[in-house]
Design an enzyme around this catalytic site. Sequence first.
Site, PDB file in Angstrom:
ATOM      1  N   GLY A 281       0.840  -1.208   0.000  1.00 28.56           N
ATOM      2  CA  GLY A 281       0.000   0.000   0.000  1.00 28.56           C
ATOM      3  C   GLY A 281       0.875   1.259   0.000  1.00 28.56           C
ATOM      4  CG  HIS A 282       3.349   2.241   3.362  1.00 27.71           C
ATOM      5  ND1 HIS A 282       3.340   1.107   4.131  1.00 27.71           N
ATOM      6  CD2 HIS A 282       2.823   3.222   4.128  1.00 27.71           C
ATOM      7  CE1 HIS A 282       2.836   1.377   5.317  1.00 27.71           C
ATOM      8  NE2 HIS A 282       2.499   2.651   5.346  1.00 27.71           N
TER       9      HIS A 282
ATOM     10  N   GLY B  83      -3.119   7.534   1.362  1.00 23.00           N
ATOM     11  CA  GLY B  83      -4.019   6.454   0.950  1.00 23.00           C
ATOM     12  C   GLY B  83      -5.453   6.708   1.395  1.00 23.00           C
ATOM     13  CD  GLU B  84      -9.177   7.725  -2.609  1.00 21.39           C
ATOM     14  OE1 GLU B  84      -9.423   6.617  -3.136  1.00 21.39           O
ATOM     15  OE2 GLU B  84      -9.478   8.808  -3.126  1.00 21.39           O
TER      16      GLU B  84
ATOM     17  NE  ARG C 293      -3.542   0.171  13.267  1.00 17.61           N
ATOM     18  CZ  ARG C 293      -4.076   0.666  14.358  1.00 17.61           C
ATOM     19  NH1 ARG C 293      -4.932  -0.032  15.044  1.00 17.61           N
ATOM     20  NH2 ARG C 293      -3.765   1.875  14.751  1.00 17.61           N
TER      21      ARG C 293
END
Length: 282
Positions: free
Chosen positions: A36-37, A149-150, A189
Amino acid sequence: MRIVRTIAQLRKEVAGARARGSEVGMVPTMGALHDGHLSLVHAARADQGFVVMSIFVNPTQFTEAEDLEAYPRQEASDAALAEAAGVDVIFAPTAAEMYPEGFATTVHVGGSITERLEGETRGAAHFDGVATVVSKLLLACMPDRAYFGEKDAQQVLVVSRMVRDLGIPVRIVPCPTSRDEDGLARSSRNARLSEGERARALAIPRALGAAAAALASGECEAEAIREAAGRELAAEDLVAEYLAIVDPDTLDAVERVDAPALLAIAVRVGEVRLIDNAVLTP
Ligand code: PAF
């Protein structure tokens, strides 16, 4: 790729890039990097000549001490991933660099966008911590664009409002939520979920899907759409901290989905708190 620890060093790097004619993109993170990053880095790389990633586990935005302690810190492997994705400079300051002795300033974004959802469940201090650290990171780097990020839709809203209100000359670029193949939103997480918990967590994307399906079948009442989503969570014995259908600009609850609305979910799966959201478009 270089790693710098002070604001002065970061400004030197950015000034050098600007002198070479590059625009600057920034990807603020707390590390524990995942795809994601890296999708944010790819978005930055696609439209900026120079990409800065910050890695700072910001203590002031954690409202639970255990969560802060449990947050993974893995700078060496993060640096390798960042470099492979095309980051030019990592800004990894110490807490003392970000919050020097006597630090006494808080950036507070007021109103419903910080009071609802995460503000209600994690407490107002959370977004004060986010707004303060993000304003400090942006002012240290002064990028042309910053990428968020959304998955953290409320954070995007709060940061955008702060930047507008304070006149910080940066464009906030929201990027689509990055998901694993099974639909689970990528989050640092997720690494703390056991195999069984991870399987149960898939009820979250299923809940988003059930809500979209209810809407597509003609159901416009927010309560009925919420119930469709809630059934997916209940099937895995998950109790939502919130499961809300709200106006995407104000985060006020809506009764009918006759304009785009945000469905936002926060759930604890075992000890791990996960959030996700989707825009419901009639
Ligand atoms: O989304 C995050 O990782 C953090 O909230 C941020 C934006 C890096 C601020 O600490």
